[in-house]
Design an enzyme around this catalytic site. Structure first.
Site, PDB file in Angstrom:
ATOM      1  CG  HIS A  18      -0.377  -0.090   9.786  1.00  0.00           C
ATOM      2  ND1 HIS A  18       0.659  -0.013   8.890  1.00  0.00           N
ATOM      3  CD2 HIS A  18       0.011   0.703  10.842  1.00  0.00           C
ATOM      4  CE1 HIS A  18       1.606   0.769   9.361  1.00  0.00           C
ATOM      5  NE2 HIS A  18       1.240   1.219  10.546  1.00  0.00           N
TER       6      HIS A  18
ATOM      7  CG  HIS B  69       1.795   1.593   0.383  1.00  0.00           C
ATOM      8  ND1 HIS B  69       2.107   2.907   0.647  1.00  0.00           N
ATOM      9  CD2 HIS B  69       2.238   0.872   1.435  1.00  0.00           C
ATOM     10  CE1 HIS B  69       2.727   2.966   1.802  1.00  0.00           C
ATOM     11  NE2 HIS B  69       2.821   1.754   2.311  1.00  0.00           N
TER      12      HIS B  69
ATOM     13  CG  ASP C  76       2.276  -6.115   5.302  1.00  0.00           C
ATOM     14  OD1 ASP C  76       3.230  -6.392   6.046  1.00  0.00           O
ATOM     15  OD2 ASP C  76       1.569  -5.098   5.431  1.00  0.00           O
TER      16      ASP C  76
HETATM   17  N1  CMC Z   1      -7.589  -4.969  -3.232  1.00  0.00           N
HETATM   18  C1  CMC Z   1      -8.590  -4.565  -4.045  1.00  0.00           C
HETATM   19  N2  CMC Z   1      -8.874  -3.274  -4.271  1.00  0.00           N
HETATM   20  C2  CMC Z   1      -8.149  -2.351  -3.627  1.00  0.00           C
HETATM   21  C3  CMC Z   1      -7.088  -2.706  -2.769  1.00  0.00           C
HETATM   22  C4  CMC Z   1      -6.821  -4.071  -2.583  1.00  0.00           C
HETATM   23  N3  CMC Z   1      -5.832  -4.471  -1.777  1.00  0.00           N
HETATM   24  N4  CMC Z   1      -6.523  -1.580  -2.271  1.00  0.00           N
HETATM   25  C5  CMC Z   1      -7.203  -0.562  -2.804  1.00  0.00           C
HETATM   26  N5  CMC Z   1      -8.184  -1.026  -3.622  1.00  0.00           N
HETATM   27  C6  CMC Z   1      -9.098  -0.234  -4.449  1.00  0.00           C
HETATM   28  C7  CMC Z   1     -10.209   0.394  -3.597  1.00  0.00           C
HETATM   29  O1  CMC Z   1     -11.338  -0.454  -3.532  1.00  0.00           O
HETATM   30  C8  CMC Z   1     -10.473   1.655  -4.356  1.00  0.00           C
HETATM   31  O2  CMC Z   1     -11.229   1.332  -5.516  1.00  0.00           O
HETATM   32  P1  CMC Z   1     -12.368   2.351  -6.024  1.00  0.00           P
HETATM   33  O3  CMC Z   1     -11.633   3.582  -6.435  1.00  0.00           O
HETATM   34  O4  CMC Z   1     -13.025   1.624  -7.137  1.00  0.00           O
HETATM   35  O5  CMC Z   1     -13.268   2.584  -4.845  1.00  0.00           O
HETATM   36  C9  CMC Z   1      -9.083   2.080  -4.837  1.00  0.00           C
HETATM   37  O6  CMC Z   1      -8.344   0.859  -4.959  1.00  0.00           O
HETATM   38  C10 CMC Z   1      -8.359   3.023  -3.901  1.00  0.00           C
HETATM   39  O7  CMC Z   1      -8.371   2.433  -2.607  1.00  0.00           O
HETATM   40  P2  CMC Z   1      -8.284   3.250  -1.249  1.00  0.00           P
HETATM   41  O8  CMC Z   1      -8.883   2.442  -0.152  1.00  0.00           O
HETATM   42  O9  CMC Z   1      -8.830   4.633  -1.472  1.00  0.00           O
HETATM   43  O10 CMC Z   1      -6.721   3.383  -1.065  1.00  0.00           O
HETATM   44  P3  CMC Z   1      -5.989   3.793   0.270  1.00  0.00           P
HETATM   45  O11 CMC Z   1      -4.787   4.532  -0.127  1.00  0.00           O
HETATM   46  O12 CMC Z   1      -6.929   4.482   1.205  1.00  0.00           O
HETATM   47  O13 CMC Z   1      -5.636   2.396   0.937  1.00  0.00           O
HETATM   48  C11 CMC Z   1      -4.495   0.484   1.639  1.00  0.00           C
HETATM   49  C12 CMC Z   1      -4.367   1.875   1.028  1.00  0.00           C
HETATM   50  C13 CMC Z   1      -3.113  -0.078   1.904  1.00  0.00           C
HETATM   51  C14 CMC Z   1      -5.228   0.603   2.984  1.00  0.00           C
HETATM   52  C15 CMC Z   1      -5.297  -0.412   0.663  1.00  0.00           C
HETATM   53  O14 CMC Z   1      -4.618  -0.518  -0.561  1.00  0.00           O
HETATM   54  C16 CMC Z   1      -5.575  -1.800   1.251  1.00  0.00           C
HETATM   55  O15 CMC Z   1      -6.567  -1.955   1.979  1.00  0.00           O
HETATM   56  N6  CMC Z   1      -4.706  -2.819   0.945  1.00  0.00           N
HETATM   57  C17 CMC Z   1      -4.890  -4.134   1.513  1.00  0.00           C
HETATM   58  C18 CMC Z   1      -4.323  -4.160   2.928  1.00  0.00           C
HETATM   59  C19 CMC Z   1      -2.811  -4.136   2.922  1.00  0.00           C
HETATM   60  O16 CMC Z   1      -2.164  -4.877   2.198  1.00  0.00           O
HETATM   61  N7  CMC Z   1      -2.234  -3.292   3.789  1.00  0.00           N
HETATM   62  C20 CMC Z   1      -0.785  -3.178   3.953  1.00  0.00           C
HETATM   63  C21 CMC Z   1      -0.275  -1.846   3.515  1.00  0.00           C
HETATM   64  S1  CMC Z   1       1.508  -1.787   3.355  1.00  0.00           S
HETATM   65  C22 CMC Z   1       2.201  -2.068   4.887  1.00  0.00           C
HETATM   66  C23 CMC Z   1       1.595  -1.381   6.044  1.00  0.00           C
HETATM   67  O17 CMC Z   1       1.201  -0.219   6.012  1.00  0.00           O
HETATM   68  O18 CMC Z   1       1.502  -2.014   7.067  1.00  0.00           O
END
Ligand code: CMC
Length: 428
Positions: A267, A306, A362
């Protein structure tokens, strides 16, 4: 039959049910009427992480994640960021309308009157270790505010809620600045009520020996960043505030829960994680190797992806413009080159394109905060300062919503069936 209904057939029993659709949702509690055998409690919906569950009805923030749209109370984020001050944005989120000149003057004056914290607060902060993480200090300190203001328990009283709103908005910059000073071993600087909201915060943070030369471009850039973070509907920290607040606890405790949620690297902590990642990559020549490492499951590209935005995060677009203005003042952050190359490759790479992973808020904000002089572990504190009006607005909306009940999700029990307790001497 009205078209705003859903007809489902339970193939276990052959019975047909018609559920009402309101605003594109069915009520999960309506599923309870779908039973296979009498007394089984009916159907539940299973949705870990609330991927497709609306937890409330809200009139504060609108997001269209596919189109990259973000609006506060109907106003596009681009227009709010260009024209409004942070306190004006806070007023909009809290009251639902833009303030008139006199409403804004009253709001600003109310906040200015409450910027001081109890002198015991200085002792309280001094109790933290020299290397305590700023977010740990912030969440503890905001939680502690509830002990200084027991009247904040009167959450049903509108006037009391307004006072707590003002106290939170006024005191968070003071606490945040003091957390910064504690980390650096610097004496606390008291609020200066002749300065505006941002100017006062920056002064309390950076003043040395009674002197600080404000840079208006950097201050406005910081203000825009706070505006861009001010609300983001039902994200993890806001859901935490609503959920904890639904127990009718005071707003300081509820906001402290929001700060705890924001602390996490998935987050708000992501802005800190981005900088650590850029440090780890070290050189633009290592970017392709790092991308392969991420694609191979070696970690995440922090600042990318996201839950809601499946296109370019509109806040990230605006932050890139802010970055240009800031780097003109401070000189280029050498890590920007690495970030730009990461973005360039990721936006072309099939792995990221097919998963709709774009830079989020971010990705660039940390580079800007660093150029402004904030240390990496402080970035999320700045996010918290920005998100505060959203947390308060959502907390109050939750409280006055007649549909609100204490948050209490259900579960599907998958543990052992009943069994007899085994005395110690008979355990394997
Ligand atoms: N880098 C590489 N792969 C990713 C990333 C990433 N940053 N984000 C998602 N994926 C992949 C994930 O491995 C999955 O692949 P597969 O389908 O092959 O298993 C697919 O994309 C879907 O990911 P998810 O975890 O199901 O997506 P989510 O909606 O649950 O997660 C998220 C959203 C923001 C937690 C995630 O994208 C992430 O961990 N990003 C990096 C951390 C980040 O930048 N967070 C800030 C978010 S914006 C501001 C805030 O909220 O504070």
């Amino acid at each position: 039959m009205s078209s705003d209904t859903l007809t489902v057939v339970d193939n276990r029993t052959g019975r047909e049910y018609t559920l009402e659709i309101v605003d594109g949702t069915i009520r999960a509690t309506d599923l309870a009427g779908i039973t296979a055998v009498e007394g089984d409690g009916g159907l539940m919906s299973y949705d870990p992480a609330y991927l497709n569950t609306a937890s409330c009805r809200s009139a504060i923030t609108y997001i269209d994640g596919d189109a990259g749209i973000l609006r506060y109370r109907g106003y596009p984020i681009e227009q709010v960021a260009e024209h409004a001050s942070f306190l004006e944005t806070a007023y909009l989120l809290l009251e639902g309308e833009l303030p008139t000149a006199s409403q804004l003057a009253t709001w600003e004056a109310d906040v200015r009157t409450h910027t001081y914290v109890h002198t015991n607060f200085a002792k309280f902060l001094d109790g933290f270790r020299y290397d305590a993480h700023p977010m740990g200090m912030l969440l503890g300190a905001v939680g502690a505010l509830s002990t200084f203001y027991p009247d904040a328990k009167q959450i049903g009283d509108r006037e009391s809620r307004y006072l707590q709103r003002v106290r939170l908005m006024a005191k968070l910059p003071t606490i945040a600045a003091w957390v910064f000073r504690h980390s650096r071993g610097l004496p606390f600087v008291y609020p200066r009520n002749d300065l505006d909201y941002i100017g006062n915060f920056v002064n309390m943070t950076f003043e040395i020996g009674g002197r600080h030369e404000p840079n208006p471009v950097l201050q406005r850039s910081l203000e825009i960043l706070l505006i861009l973070h001010a609300d983001h509907e039902q994200n993890c920290s806001t859901s935490a505030v609503r959920s904890v607040g639904s127990s009718n606890v005071d707003p300081f405790s509820a906001v402290s829960a929001g700060i705890a949620a924001l602390y996490g690297p998935l987050h708000g902590g992501a802005n800190e994680a981005v900088l650590r990642m850029l440090d780890e990559i070290g050189d633009v020549a290592h970017v392709p190797e790092f991308i392969e490492h991420v694609k191979g499951g070696g970690g995440r590209l922090m600042g990318f992806g996201h839950r809601v935005y499946k296109s370019y995060d509109p806040r990230a677009k605006l932050i890139k413009q802010v970055a240009d203005q800031v780097f003109e003042q401070t000189g280029l952050n050498p890590k920007l080159e690495i970030a730009l190359e990461l973005e360039r490759i990721a936006l072309e790479d099939e792995y990221f394109v097919s998963r709709k992973l774009y830079p989020n808020v971010d990705f660039y904000s940390g580079l800007i905060y660093q150029a402004m002089g904030y240390p990496t572990d402080y970035f999320t504190v700045l996010f918290a300062l920005g998100r505060l009006p959203g947390w308060i607005a959502q907390w109050e909306e939750m409280l006055v919503d007649p549909a609100t009940k204490i948050a209490r999700p259900r579960q599907t029990y998958v543990g052992p069936d009943v069994r007899d307790f085994v005395p110690m001497d008979q355990r394997a």
